[in-house]
Write a protein that holds these residues in place. Structure first.
Motif, PDB file in Angstrom:
ATOM      1  N   GLY A 261      12.590  31.957  72.651  1.00  0.00           N
ATOM      2  CA  GLY A 261      11.572  32.814  72.062  1.00  0.00           C
ATOM      3  C   GLY A 261      11.742  32.950  70.560  1.00  0.00           C
ATOM      4  O   GLY A 261      12.847  32.830  70.025  1.00  0.00           O
ATOM      5  N   GLU A 262      10.645  33.210  69.859  1.00  0.00           N
ATOM      6  CA  GLU A 262      10.661  33.307  68.407  1.00  0.00           C
ATOM      7  C   GLU A 262      11.452  34.512  67.906  1.00  0.00           C
ATOM      8  O   GLU A 262      11.975  34.489  66.787  1.00  0.00           O
ATOM      9  N   LEU A 263      11.543  35.586  68.715  1.00  0.00           N
ATOM     10  CA  LEU A 263      12.213  36.808  68.270  1.00  0.00           C
ATOM     11  C   LEU A 263      13.712  36.794  68.529  1.00  0.00           C
ATOM     12  O   LEU A 263      14.409  37.743  68.161  1.00  0.00           O
ATOM     13  N   SER A 264      14.232  35.758  69.170  1.00  0.00           N
ATOM     14  CA  SER A 264      15.661  35.712  69.484  1.00  0.00           C
ATOM     15  C   SER A 264      16.448  35.206  68.279  1.00  0.00           C
ATOM     16  O   SER A 264      16.038  34.269  67.582  1.00  0.00           O
ATOM     17  N   THR A 265      17.599  35.841  68.046  1.00  0.00           N
ATOM     18  CA  THR A 265      18.475  35.443  66.929  1.00  0.00           C
ATOM     19  C   THR A 265      19.816  34.903  67.408  1.00  0.00           C
ATOM     20  O   THR A 265      20.694  34.623  66.596  1.00  0.00           O
ATOM     21  N   GLY A 266      19.989  34.784  68.724  1.00  0.00           N
ATOM     22  CA  GLY A 266      21.241  34.282  69.270  1.00  0.00           C
ATOM     23  C   GLY A 266      21.301  34.524  70.758  1.00  0.00           C
ATOM     24  O   GLY A 266      20.463  35.230  71.333  1.00  0.00           O
TER      25      GLY A 266
END
Length: 289
Positions: A261-266
């Motif tokens: 997903g685009e909102l995931s950072t890790g």
């Protein structure tokens, strides 16, 4: 006066004056049919015929299917079908409205579009306790003996645990460190738990999967509906193992963690809890360590 009386007699005489209606053969002039008539007889017969035709027409329209061909009349079959279609339409409208509200609530869960409402563990427990107090009834000696007997039998049952229906425990979906806590002010209605990729994500309680699809912003998402109007949400998974409509048990694997997903950072699990359409802090009920 005499003239009027004379005219009346003359008119009556005309009415009673006899005529002969004859039907002849045109070639031989042979008389085929003859009948004596008076103007009064013709008037009476014409009136009776007209009344009979009107009465017969009314009966024909009122008691035969021919009335369906007259503009303005409809058949009983058409009326019945119209009524059935009206009821079905009304039912479909209600069903569509319910589905609309249902999908709107799921959309709110996915987008986090909800007003700020504070929930705490003590208030929920107190509300549940009040419900239990309302349902509590007095028991007698026979009832207590029966309960003890049933609990003793269920103790050795491999499929049915001897537990009360009031116990409602939430199972931790994953174990790990919380990187971002629940924060209503920032509209972060979840806890982000740091885990390794492909860590099994488990259902927090028994329920039904109502959503299991890919979304652009949050990757693979699973939403489970539980008892007591509770909904749990699992986002940013690398894969899902359940489909919409599946029944799941507490602790059953429903997905694999990831960073989709685009909102995931890790790699992490974005976990939400919703009670009666409002978000609640999962750490009030679950220990993720």
């Amino acid at each position: 006066m005499a003239k009027k009386k004379k005219d009346g007699k003359k008119f009556a005489k005309k009415l009673l004056h006899k005529y002969r209606l004859v039907i002849l053969n045109e070639d031989t002039f042979e008389e085929r049919f003859a009948i004596k008539l008076t103007r009064l007889n013709v008037f009476v017969l014409t009136s009776l015929s007209a009344i009979f035709l009107v009465f017969f027409t009314i009966l024909l329209i009122a008691f035969t299917p021919l009335r369906e061909y007259i503009p303005g009349y409809s058949s009983s079959k058409l009326k019945k079908e119209a009524s059935i279609l009206n009821y079905k339409t009304d039912s479909l409208v209600q069903e569509l409205e319910l589905n609309k509200r249902y999908y709107a609530s799921i959309r709110k869960v996915l987008t986090g579009d909800v007003a700020s409402v504070d929930f705490d563990r003590d208030s929920l427990i107190k509300a549940a306790q009040n419900d239990i107090d309302i349902l509590r009834v007095t028991t007698n000696k026979e009832d207590s003996l029966l309960r003890a007997k049933v609990e003793k039998e269920d103790k050795y049952n491999l499929f049915e645990a001897s537990t009360t229906p009031n116990n409602f425990v939430l199972f931790p979906p994953v174990n790990g460190t919380i990187s971002e806590a629940y924060n209503i002010e920032e509209k972060h209605f979840a806890v982000d738990v740091v885990v390794a990729i492909n860590t099994p994500v488990k259902a927090t309680a028994n329920g039904t999967v109502i959503f299991a699809e890919w979304t652009v912003e949050t990757g693979y998402v699973v939403i489970i509906e539980h008892n007591q109007e509770l909904i749990s949400v699992y986002k940013h998974n690398s894969a899902i193992t359940k489909s919409q409509g599946d029944l799941v048990k507490a602790g059953e694997v429903i997905a694999m963690s990831g960073s989709t997903g685009e909102l995931s950072t890790g790699p992490h699990l974005h976990f939400e809890l919703w009670s009666k359409g409002y978000p609640v802090n999962p750490t009030n009920f679950i220990d993720f360590q």
